[in-house]
Enzyme design. Sequence first.
Site, PDB file in Angstrom:
ATOM      1  N   GLY A 107       9.095  49.322  31.957  1.00 42.10           N
ATOM      2  CA  GLY A 107       9.535  49.831  33.247  1.00 42.10           C
ATOM      3  C   GLY A 107       8.394  49.870  34.241  1.00 42.10           C
ATOM      4  O   GLY A 107       7.245  49.618  33.890  1.00 42.10           O
ATOM      5  N   PRO A 108       8.724  50.213  35.501  1.00 39.68           N
ATOM      6  CA  PRO A 108       7.725  50.216  36.565  1.00 39.68           C
ATOM      7  C   PRO A 108       6.606  51.232  36.301  1.00 39.68           C
ATOM      8  O   PRO A 108       6.798  52.155  35.504  1.00 39.68           O
ATOM      9  CB  PRO A 108       8.523  50.632  37.802  1.00 39.68           C
ATOM     10  CG  PRO A 108       9.946  50.580  37.429  1.00 39.68           C
ATOM     11  CD  PRO A 108      10.056  50.617  35.960  1.00 39.68           C
ATOM     12  N   PRO A 109       5.460  51.077  36.975  1.00 37.27           N
ATOM     13  CA  PRO A 109       4.354  52.022  36.819  1.00 37.27           C
ATOM     14  C   PRO A 109       4.747  53.421  37.281  1.00 37.27           C
ATOM     15  O   PRO A 109       5.607  53.566  38.155  1.00 37.27           O
ATOM     16  CB  PRO A 109       3.262  51.481  37.749  1.00 37.27           C
ATOM     17  CG  PRO A 109       3.708  50.149  38.203  1.00 37.27           C
ATOM     18  CD  PRO A 109       5.167  50.019  37.950  1.00 37.27           C
ATOM     19  N   GLY A 110       4.138  54.415  36.695  1.00 40.32           N
ATOM     20  CA  GLY A 110       4.319  55.785  37.161  1.00 40.32           C
ATOM     21  C   GLY A 110       5.653  56.391  36.805  1.00 40.32           C
ATOM     22  O   GLY A 110       6.105  57.336  37.450  1.00 40.32           O
TER      23      GLY A 110
ATOM     24  N   GLY B 245       6.331  57.520  33.671  1.00 42.57           N
ATOM     25  CA  GLY B 245       6.172  58.457  32.563  1.00 42.57           C
ATOM     26  C   GLY B 245       5.978  57.822  31.196  1.00 42.57           C
ATOM     27  O   GLY B 245       6.070  58.511  30.185  1.00 42.57           O
ATOM     28  N   LYS B 246       5.699  56.521  31.142  1.00 43.18           N
ATOM     29  CA  LYS B 246       5.576  55.851  29.843  1.00 43.18           C
ATOM     30  C   LYS B 246       4.372  56.399  29.058  1.00 43.18           C
ATOM     31  O   LYS B 246       4.505  56.815  27.913  1.00 43.18           O
ATOM     32  CB  LYS B 246       5.444  54.337  30.044  1.00 43.18           C
ATOM     33  CG  LYS B 246       6.649  53.719  30.753  1.00 43.18           C
ATOM     34  CD  LYS B 246       6.561  52.219  30.833  1.00 43.18           C
ATOM     35  CE  LYS B 246       5.446  51.724  31.730  1.00 43.18           C
ATOM     36  NZ  LYS B 246       5.603  52.118  33.141  1.00 43.18           N
ATOM     37  N   THR B 247       3.220  56.397  29.739  1.00 43.95           N
ATOM     38  CA  THR B 247       2.012  56.852  29.052  1.00 43.95           C
ATOM     39  C   THR B 247       2.099  58.321  28.681  1.00 43.95           C
ATOM     40  O   THR B 247       1.793  58.707  27.554  1.00 43.95           O
ATOM     41  CB  THR B 247       0.784  56.652  29.959  1.00 43.95           C
ATOM     42  OG1 THR B 247       0.815  55.332  30.454  1.00 43.95           O
ATOM     43  CG2 THR B 247      -0.493  56.894  29.198  1.00 43.95           C
TER      44      THR B 247
ATOM     45  N   SER C  66      17.735  36.309  40.910  1.00 47.00           N
ATOM     46  CA  SER C  66      18.654  37.246  41.560  1.00 47.00           C
ATOM     47  C   SER C  66      18.633  37.187  43.083  1.00 47.00           C
ATOM     48  O   SER C  66      19.391  37.887  43.732  1.00 47.00           O
ATOM     49  CB  SER C  66      18.399  38.668  41.064  1.00 47.00           C
ATOM     50  OG  SER C  66      17.181  39.121  41.552  1.00 47.00           O
TER      51      SER C  66
ATOM     52  N   LYS D 234      17.126  48.327  41.440  1.00 48.12           N
ATOM     53  CA  LYS D 234      17.437  47.737  42.743  1.00 48.12           C
ATOM     54  C   LYS D 234      18.159  48.736  43.641  1.00 48.12           C
ATOM     55  O   LYS D 234      17.892  48.817  44.840  1.00 48.12           O
ATOM     56  CB  LYS D 234      18.269  46.469  42.559  1.00 48.12           C
ATOM     57  CG  LYS D 234      17.449  45.330  41.965  1.00 48.12           C
ATOM     58  CD  LYS D 234      18.320  44.152  41.607  1.00 48.12           C
ATOM     59  CE  LYS D 234      17.469  43.048  41.002  1.00 48.12           C
ATOM     60  NZ  LYS D 234      18.292  41.954  40.480  1.00 48.12           N
TER      61      LYS D 234
HETATM   62  P1  ADP Z   1       3.327  55.069  33.443  1.00 46.57           P
HETATM   63  O1  ADP Z   1       2.616  55.095  32.125  1.00 46.57           O
HETATM   64  O2  ADP Z   1       4.786  54.755  33.320  1.00 46.57           O
HETATM   65  O3  ADP Z   1       2.668  54.235  34.465  1.00 46.57           O
HETATM   66  P2  ADP Z   1       2.494  57.835  33.610  1.00 46.57           P
HETATM   67  O4  ADP Z   1       2.932  58.310  32.282  1.00 46.57           O
HETATM   68  O5  ADP Z   1       1.054  57.558  33.807  1.00 46.57           O
HETATM   69  O6  ADP Z   1       3.332  56.552  34.029  1.00 46.57           O
HETATM   70  O7  ADP Z   1       3.018  58.866  34.694  1.00 46.57           O
HETATM   71  C1  ADP Z   1       2.369  59.109  35.916  1.00 46.57           C
HETATM   72  C2  ADP Z   1       2.364  60.586  36.197  1.00 46.57           C
HETATM   73  O8  ADP Z   1       3.676  61.042  36.449  1.00 46.57           O
HETATM   74  C3  ADP Z   1       1.834  61.415  35.048  1.00 46.57           C
HETATM   75  O9  ADP Z   1       1.059  62.455  35.559  1.00 46.57           O
HETATM   76  C4  ADP Z   1       3.093  61.964  34.400  1.00 46.57           C
HETATM   77  O10 ADP Z   1       2.844  63.176  33.766  1.00 46.57           O
HETATM   78  C5  ADP Z   1       4.018  62.114  35.569  1.00 46.57           C
HETATM   79  N1  ADP Z   1       5.434  61.968  35.211  1.00 46.57           N
HETATM   80  C6  ADP Z   1       6.114  60.806  35.063  1.00 46.57           C
HETATM   81  N2  ADP Z   1       7.406  61.022  34.751  1.00 46.57           N
HETATM   82  C7  ADP Z   1       7.571  62.365  34.702  1.00 46.57           C
HETATM   83  C8  ADP Z   1       8.686  63.218  34.430  1.00 46.57           C
HETATM   84  N3  ADP Z   1       9.906  62.740  34.156  1.00 46.57           N
HETATM   85  N4  ADP Z   1       8.487  64.556  34.467  1.00 46.57           N
HETATM   86  C9  ADP Z   1       7.257  65.052  34.749  1.00 46.57           C
HETATM   87  N5  ADP Z   1       6.177  64.314  35.019  1.00 46.57           N
HETATM   88  C10 ADP Z   1       6.305  62.971  34.999  1.00 46.57           C
END
Ligand code: ADP
Length: 665
Positions: A247-250, A252-254, A572, A615
Amino acid sequence: MKFFKNADDIHQKFIVDDLRQKISAAAMPLTVQKIAEQELELLGRISPASAEHTIGITYIDYLVSLPWNKKTEDNLDIIRAERVLNENHYGLNKIKERIMEHLAIKVLMMNKGPRVLVVDDEEIARKNLTHILSRENYDVVAVADGGQALRELETAEFDVVLTDLRMGRTDGMDLLDRIKLKYPDTKVILVTGFATVPSAIEAMQKGAFHYIAKPFKLDEVRDTVKRALAQRTLKPSTKGSVLCFAGPPGTGKTSLGKSIARALGRKFTRIALGGLKDEADIRGHRRTYVGAKPGRVIEELRRVESSNPVVMLDELDKIGHDFKGDPASALLEVLDPEQNRAFTDHYLDVPFDLSSVMFILTANVLDAIPAPLRDRMEVIEFTGYTQEEKVRIASQFLCPKQIGEKGLSRNQVLFEDEAISRIVQEYTREAGIRNLERRIATICRKIARESLQIAAGAGVVNVTPEALERYLGRKKFHFDVIEEQDRIGVATGLVRTESGGEIIFVEAAKMKGKKELIITGSLGEVMRESAQAALSYIRSNAGSFGIADDFFEHHDIHIHVPSGAIQKDGPSAGVTIFAALLSLLTRRPAHRDVAMTGELTLTGRILPVGGIQDKVLAARRAKVKTILVPARNRADVEELSLDMKKDIDIRLVDTVTEIVDAVLM
Ligand code: ADP
């Protein structure tokens, strides 16, 4: 001959003795220990001044520093695990559910009745042991000699083998050697009437779990087996054993990966695959020169001092095109449960068991991932967040976190919801919440600084919409597509890129020329083909669209998609290119606030496309009013939350005519 002459030699002897001690303390598998001892032996024979000597010392030092037998104990409390996931993450319910299912299966596999193999040539001992252990609800199989035991081990997995030391043909010590070699996770407990200290030590050195003297006490047997079972760890099953967060950055994956580690009580570490240039980064460099290094996987295990951490392999889709060697096969050796039990890093040159590591992969898009890798993965898709979700996540998680991290207290700063909402809309433009968190951090940093300058006790700082400009400067994004006017030859489309859904504007222009089609704007191969297909479709139906037959004879067509820095590809955009072209050729302006996605075939059919949720989010961010989605994506549209469908008209379209009617004026 040996080099022991002067102070250097005494120093040398000191180093060798130290390494010898470390080798025996490192709890390595016996085969590895032997190799380390041989290496050490060799060192004694070469000059301490030589490069080989340095390489040898560094190597042994490295071997002994690895967590051969160091594991954290898994916390298998599934209810607690769920609580941990919820603690740090808002929403993501489906994703959390999938993760909980994944963990539950592992836990069930673990809790599946433990299997114990009893090996003893005396019938009475076999009966006794079987009796005691069956009462503990273990699945017990009893055999009379080592040969039978090995046959049993080949057909099924056993957690513990309880074997007599002295038996007819194969003795218990041989059996131990074979088991350690082939089934390193099986715990072996030796039982014998001839208990002597030397054989006990030998057995332990060879990797036996424990040693029980005959005549044994029932409690002792029960306890020892129980302790051996307690050391089992979660083992992945073969297919789909590796989680992949896509999925897209940011989104919550990490951080979810970190939470999984916390829930299980395991160490956590990350390896950014995007930065790797060479197979040796994964598999290590051969130990032929000073400065040769092991690969990142082994290096990380050493760093976290555990052989069963959660290892997140980030950016699977970013492994460089200029990567030397085959990244997929190197990764398979790491990830595949059938191979990774004996992963051999080129530097180590001895196998290291990676089967207890829990790997989680992440990727922004899955298109480029080779099939053999994808087969091993259980993909969990992360999508972007809605405006409302972002505001809730920010007020419940990001703001408190940033306020705390900047040394402020929660009752010192108050972010108004309206202010957060404005940050989302005017200062960020993303599917996830990475930049949102950065902006909040900036504000908290400024407040922290101000709080020191203003006299103490200044009270609560309210972050209001009006205050944003002072903290963050002028707003960065004007997002409303409707502010601009409807134009001829420009259509609004929705595509999916690495950073989630994106809105694009396809522009078409015509000029005098000879039937040429010019395409610009960093479009990938597939998108170029879509453009050609759209043009061919219009040309072959020119009459029905009211376009002069000979028009194409004397004109060139140019298709351009601005914001050329973003790589765009995928089928698409087909319908959008079609709409832009038709608008140009029929001189009917296209509604700018109608955005579309869909693949167009040469015969004018509209095929379904991926990433509908991302989208729709992009369309919402851009304040689009109407979205046209292929009818065959109906299921995806039905899955959207009410939040996502609110105030926006999502229409399912089946034919080109429906598109023309909805888009062109
Ligand atoms: P990714 O790995 O997908 O790029 P991150 O895990 O680094 O994203 O998430 C970026 C920030 O957003 C982190 O500080 C994370 O704790 C926060 N975050 C992302 N999704 C959520 C969520 N559903 N609830 C609370 N915090 C979230």
